[in-house]
Design a protein around this motif. Sequence first.
Motif, PDB file in Angstrom:
ATOM      1  N   MET A   1       0.831  -1.202   0.000  1.00 56.93           N
ATOM      2  CA  MET A   1       0.000   0.000   0.000  1.00 56.93           C
ATOM      3  C   MET A   1       0.871   1.260   0.000  1.00 56.93           C
ATOM      4  N   ARG A   2       1.941   1.249   0.790  1.00 57.59           N
ATOM      5  CA  ARG A   2       2.826   2.409   0.850  1.00 57.59           C
ATOM      6  C   ARG A   2       3.502   2.652  -0.494  1.00 57.59           C
ATOM      7  N   ARG A   3       3.966   1.590  -1.128  1.00 55.62           N
ATOM      8  CA  ARG A   3       4.636   1.740  -2.432  1.00 55.62           C
ATOM      9  C   ARG A   3       3.655   2.265  -3.476  1.00 55.62           C
ATOM     10  N   ARG A   4       2.399   1.787  -3.433  1.00 61.24           N
ATOM     11  CA  ARG A   4       1.390   2.276  -4.374  1.00 61.24           C
ATOM     12  C   ARG A   4       1.134   3.766  -4.152  1.00 61.24           C
ATOM     13  N   ALA A   5       1.009   4.171  -2.887  1.00 62.02           N
ATOM     14  CA  ALA A   5       0.798   5.591  -2.581  1.00 62.02           C
ATOM     15  C   ALA A   5       2.007   6.425  -3.009  1.00 62.02           C
ATOM     16  N   ASP A   6       3.196   5.877  -2.829  1.00 65.87           N
ATOM     17  CA  ASP A   6       4.407   6.594  -3.245  1.00 65.87           C
ATOM     18  C   ASP A   6       4.420   6.790  -4.766  1.00 65.87           C
ATOM     19  N   GLN A   7       4.004   5.751  -5.499  1.00 65.75           N
ATOM     20  CA  GLN A   7       3.954   5.865  -6.963  1.00 65.75           C
ATOM     21  C   GLN A   7       3.005   6.972  -7.390  1.00 65.75           C
ATOM     22  N   ILE A   8       1.849   7.025  -6.771  1.00 62.00           N
ATOM     23  CA  ILE A   8       0.868   8.046  -7.133  1.00 62.00           C
ATOM     24  C   ILE A   8       1.381   9.431  -6.772  1.00 62.00           C
ATOM     25  N   ALA A   9       1.943   9.561  -5.576  1.00 59.06           N
ATOM     26  CA  ALA A   9       2.446  10.864  -5.143  1.00 59.06           C
ATOM     27  C   ALA A   9       3.615  11.343  -5.998  1.00 59.06           C
ATOM     28  N   THR A  10       4.416  10.390  -6.480  1.00 54.76           N
ATOM     29  CA  THR A  10       5.561  10.747  -7.304  1.00 54.76           C
ATOM     30  C   THR A  10       5.132  11.162  -8.703  1.00 54.76           C
ATOM     31  N   SER A  11       4.163  10.475  -9.266  1.00 55.45           N
ATOM     32  CA  SER A  11       3.792  10.749 -10.664  1.00 55.45           C
ATOM     33  C   SER A  11       2.810  11.906 -10.790  1.00 55.45           C
ATOM     34  N   GLU A  12       1.953  12.087  -9.784  1.00 53.35           N
ATOM     35  CA  GLU A  12       0.960  13.176  -9.845  1.00 53.35           C
ATOM     36  C   GLU A  12       1.492  14.364  -9.054  1.00 53.35           C
ATOM     37  N   ILE A  13       2.381  15.127  -9.678  1.00 57.85           N
ATOM     38  CA  ILE A  13       3.098  16.181  -8.947  1.00 57.85           C
ATOM     39  C   ILE A  13       2.251  17.423  -8.703  1.00 57.85           C
ATOM     40  N   ASP A  14       1.092  17.545  -9.361  1.00 58.09           N
ATOM     41  CA  ASP A  14       0.256  18.718  -9.137  1.00 58.09           C
ATOM     42  C   ASP A  14      -0.887  18.396  -8.166  1.00 58.09           C
TER      43      ASP A  14
END
Length: 202
Positions: A189-202
């Motif tokens: 779950m943490r890695r998935r959230a990190d992926q989203i936070a990293t790619s959706e920078i706005d």
Amino acid sequence: MKRLQRNTVKDFSSVEFTFDEQDPAALAWLVAKKREQFKRTNRHDVLGSEWAQKYIDALRHMPGERFGSRVLTMRIDGRLAAVELNLISDRVMHGWMISYEDDFSRYSPGYQLWQQALRLMTEHGITEYDSGPSMEYYKKYFANYALPQASGVLRTDRSSLLPVRLAATGWRAAEDIMPARASGLMSKMRRRADQIATSEID
């Protein structure tokens, strides 16, 4: 691998491998395939943002000899069967993204391209292929050694008492003490959230 190669050559007129593909359509094909895969598997589309597209383009046109990228392709009867985007650093090549055409799946074009990459890279001054940290079963058939790996977080400022930072620290601490199954789920779950936070920078 030899059986797969024999069957491919037997069933088709031509099989062609390219180590440094210059046709931009090949990279566009790979990105489209990966985005389809994210959608099909309900993963976040980390390649969908404008900055990600620009980032890949910048890597593809990186000046200098010490760092850059290579696009490797396998074509069967002129059609793209598999494409891999690799990062190059000095004499090390790291496999980054790979995809294959489903029509050719029985010939395992991804594996065939990978094996050819290992053969062709030495002709281009590359002596090591880094297949990454995950432990997919097939890697043991290609690898000749493994290195230990650690992971961590590097903070860019001292504001470690922010609520979000405290929550993240608590989450990671919980991962370490929970039973293996729960810890694995929390880590995923943490890695998935990190992926989203990293790619959706706005």
